[in-house]
Write an enzyme that holds these catalytic residues in place. Structure first.
Site, short mmCIF file in Angstrom:
data_model
loop_
_atom_site.label_atom_id
_atom_site.label_comp_id
_atom_site.label_asym_id
_atom_site.label_seq_id
_atom_site.Cartn_x
_atom_site.Cartn_y
_atom_site.Cartn_z
N ASP A 138 17.17 10.12 19.02
CA ASP A 138 16.59 9.08 18.18
C ASP A 138 15.68 8.17 19.02
O ASP A 138 16.04 7.80 20.15
CB ASP A 138 17.74 8.27 17.56
CG ASP A 138 17.26 7.05 16.83
OD1 ASP A 138 16.85 7.20 15.68
OD2 ASP A 138 17.26 5.96 17.44
N GLU A 183 16.33 15.46 18.39
CA GLU A 183 16.07 15.60 19.84
C GLU A 183 16.15 14.23 20.52
O GLU A 183 15.46 13.98 21.51
CB GLU A 183 14.71 16.25 20.11
CG GLU A 183 14.56 17.67 19.59
CD GLU A 183 15.45 18.69 20.29
OE1 GLU A 183 16.01 18.37 21.35
OE2 GLU A 183 15.60 19.80 19.75
C1 LIG Z 1 16.93 18.24 10.31
C2 LIG Z 1 17.82 17.97 11.47
C3 LIG Z 1 18.06 18.97 12.40
C4 LIG Z 1 18.89 18.74 13.50
N1 LIG Z 1 19.10 19.74 14.38
C5 LIG Z 1 19.97 19.57 15.40
C6 LIG Z 1 20.28 20.63 16.29
O1 LIG Z 1 19.74 21.73 16.17
N2 LIG Z 1 21.16 20.41 17.29
C7 LIG Z 1 21.76 19.20 17.45
O2 LIG Z 1 22.56 19.03 18.37
N3 LIG Z 1 21.47 18.16 16.63
C8 LIG Z 1 20.61 18.32 15.61
N4 LIG Z 1 20.35 17.26 14.76
C9 LIG Z 1 21.04 15.99 14.97
C10 LIG Z 1 20.13 14.93 15.55
O3 LIG Z 1 19.91 15.14 16.91
C11 LIG Z 1 20.75 13.55 15.27
O4 LIG Z 1 20.65 13.33 13.88
C12 LIG Z 1 20.06 12.44 16.04
O5 LIG Z 1 20.33 12.54 17.41
C13 LIG Z 1 20.51 11.04 15.56
O6 LIG Z 1 21.88 10.93 15.58
P1 LIG Z 1 22.66 10.45 14.27
O7 LIG Z 1 22.16 11.21 13.10
O8 LIG Z 1 24.10 10.54 14.60
O9 LIG Z 1 22.19 8.97 14.07
P2 LIG Z 1 22.91 7.62 14.60
O10 LIG Z 1 23.18 7.78 16.07
O11 LIG Z 1 24.04 7.32 13.70
O12 LIG Z 1 21.74 6.60 14.40
C14 LIG Z 1 21.47 5.93 13.16
C15 LIG Z 1 20.55 4.73 13.42
O13 LIG Z 1 21.21 3.80 14.26
C16 LIG Z 1 20.43 3.48 15.38
N5 LIG Z 1 21.30 3.38 16.57
C17 LIG Z 1 22.18 4.28 17.04
N6 LIG Z 1 22.75 3.86 18.16
C18 LIG Z 1 22.23 2.65 18.43
C19 LIG Z 1 22.41 1.69 19.47
N7 LIG Z 1 23.22 1.91 20.50
N8 LIG Z 1 21.68 0.57 19.43
C20 LIG Z 1 20.82 0.34 18.42
N9 LIG Z 1 20.61 1.19 17.42
C21 LIG Z 1 21.30 2.34 17.41
C22 LIG Z 1 19.45 4.62 15.55
O14 LIG Z 1 18.23 4.13 16.10
C23 LIG Z 1 19.25 5.11 14.12
O15 LIG Z 1 18.18 4.41 13.53
C24 LIG Z 1 19.50 17.48 13.67
C25 LIG Z 1 19.24 16.46 12.74
C26 LIG Z 1 18.41 16.69 11.66
C27 LIG Z 1 18.17 15.58 10.68
#
Ligand SMILES: Cc1cc2nc3c(=O)[nH]c(=O)nc-3n(C[C@H](O)[C@H](O)[C@H](O)COP(=O)(O)OP(=O)(O)OC[C@H]3O[C@@H](n4cnc5c(N)ncnc54)[C@H](O)[C@@H]3O)c2cc1C
Length: 469
Positions: free
Chosen positions: A206, A204
């Protein structure tokens, strides 16, 4: 084709996976078109004419998730603290003030330091969550549903969700440790709740990314406030902040300086307890830092995209820290507004102490900044630790009431150590020891025997030397 995510670090009651669509064409009529549609001739239409409003309406669907997560995280912290504090007021461990009875865990200063500031932070998060719910209801009921209201709601949720979800993880871990081996048992729920809430800081939105959203809003608001003011004035504003002089918001700076300058240790503690002083210190921490970063980032105007991104990145950490400080200020303010609504004087007094504990712990956590920037004198900073300890001893007698007021019953807690079983065990053990002592056949403590032996030897030695003499 579906792909399973396999076993996760928690929340395994929900099955997650991915769906791949390869070579599949989705018909135009199957678009999710509530807020925007594409006609047969390719033209785009939307029932929401303003692009800004459309964007925030779409984001609104995410807001609901963030509001729910904020509430769930606060509830988890409350559950954990209820179980840990209940247990800690019953569990006795090690003798200190008496040979006959061990101390209750909650009477140890360190135990109070571990649990009570987190209790204060949970109250702050809870008051802030109530305000978030009101704002949410305002917007979604249509009562106050302008673009600005939606943006405010979006920013508030983006500020509060990171703090409450991080707080929940930290609180669950501390409560787990504060209840020793019992805390590690799944039947007491700390470990399983912590595993399930782990991902709350990521999904929801990060937490770190959300705080950047908040930081951008702070910069936009700041730019609006100083619209038309030339760069020179802004730069001087930032310099004046660092130098501790006044230019804008002189009232604010004056109060902050009073805190830095005046008097004895006793007076210092009194000033820190003052609501206005706490407010000024905490808001100054946000405003002057926003001003500092804004002044630097103004230099990005007219730069190439690459250079301005690099400049922004050089200050990214500071921006996120400012957003964090801003969210803490929002919580502190919500707590303070909450106090005003409490009618019972005794309750208000206890909760005011808890709010003070929250505010002072925030200042203590960022003490380096307050000292480096001349917002607190070192003398005043030294009184902080002592004053926090004093607050802890004053809050301690109310610790149980403060968690009982969350209103959770056994059906919510479902935690063996919160059931009163430890109290029964302690009472039974105390009664057993009392009976044995009264009957005269209680085992004598080894230390007592050794002391008795030493006394006898000493007496014999003295008698011998008298005979010789
Ligand atoms: C169990 C689970 C259920 C989920 N359910 C849903 C769902 O129902 N619907 C849906 O749409 N999504 C869902 N998600 C996805 C979830 O919303 C994303 O995993 C989340 O938004 C983080 O994105 P990412 O995994 O791509 O991480 P990334 O964006 O790759 O982030 C990885 C790390 O990098 C850091 N980071 C990223 N960008 C930056 C920046 N610009 N500057 C500094 N640091 C940065 C972040 O803080 C984080 O620590 C789910 C995820 C999980 C684990």
């Amino acid at each position: 084709s579906p792909e399973d995510d396999g076993i996760k670090g928690g929340l395994n009651g929900i099955d997650n996976g991915r769906l791949h669509f390869t070579g599949v064409r989705v018909p135009r009529t199957n678009l999710l078109n509530r807020y925007g549609d594409v006609a047969e001739d390719g033209s785009y239409t939307s029932p929401i004419p303003s692009p800004g409003r459309r964007f925030f309406t779409m984001l609104g669907t995410l807001v609901q998730g963030r509001v729910s997560l904020d509430g769930a995280a606060v509830a988890a912290s409350k559950l954990a603290l209820t179980a840990a504090i209940t247990y800690s007021t019953q569990r006795r461990q090690f003798n200190a003030s008496s040979e006959l009875r061990e101390e209750v865990l909650m009477d140890y200063q360190r135990h109070q330091r571990r649990l009570l500031p987190r209790l204060a932070a949970t109250y702050a998060a809870s008051f802030a969550h109530e305000e978030l719910l009101e704002k949410f209801d305002d917007v979604f009921s249509g009562r106050n549903d302008t673009d600005e209201d939606r943006q405010d709601l979006e920013t508030l949720a983006a500020a509060l969700k990171p703090l409450s979800t991080w707080l929940a993880l930290d609180t669950l871990q501390e409560c787990r440790e504060a209840t020793g081996g019992q805390g590690f048992l799944i039947e007491n729920r700390f470990a399983s709740l912590r595993a399930d809430l782990d991902v709350y800081v990521t999904f929801e939105g990060d937490n770190t990314v959300l705080l950047q959203l908040v930081a951008k809003r702070l910069l936009t608001d700041y730019a609006k406030e100083f619209k038309g003011v030339d760069f020179g004035v802004l730069a001087r504003y930032a310099v004046s902040q660092a130098a501790g002089k006044t230019l804008h918001r002189s009232g604010l700076r004056r109060v902050a300086q009073t805190v830095a300058d005046s008097g004895s240790g006793k007076k210092s503690a009194k000033a820190l307890r003052d609501e206005d002083t706490q407010r000024e210190l905490l808001s100054d921490r946000v405003q002057s830092r926003v001003a500092d970063v804004a002044a630097v980032l103004r230099g990005a105007k007219g730069m190439s995209q690459e250079k301005s991104a690099a400049l922004f990145n050089e200050h990214q950490n500071e921006l996120i820290e400012v957003a964090h400080a801003h969210a803490e200020l929002l919580q502190w303010e919500a707590f303070t507004r909450g106090l005003k609504k409490i009618e019972d004087p005794g309750t208000r007094e206890v909760l005011t102490r808890l709010r003070d504990l929250f505010g002072l712990c925030l200042i203590e956590k960022d003490l380096a900044w307050f000292l480096m920037n001349g917002r607190l004198s070192s003398q005043r900073a030294r009184t902080l630790d002592r004053y926090i300890n004093r607050l802890l001893t004053r809050i301690r007698p109310h610790a149980l009431d403060l968690v009982e007021s969350f209103g959770y019953g056994p059906e919510h807690l479902r935690s063996a150590i919160a059931s009163g079983a430890e109290q029964e065990r302690q009472d039974e053990a105390a009664e057993y020891t009392r009976r044995r002592r009264a009957s005269g056949d209680a085992p004598i403590d080894e230390k007592t025997l050794l002391a008795r032996e030493a006394r006898q030897k000493k007496a014999q030695k003295a008698a011998k030397s008298r005979t010789k003499g």
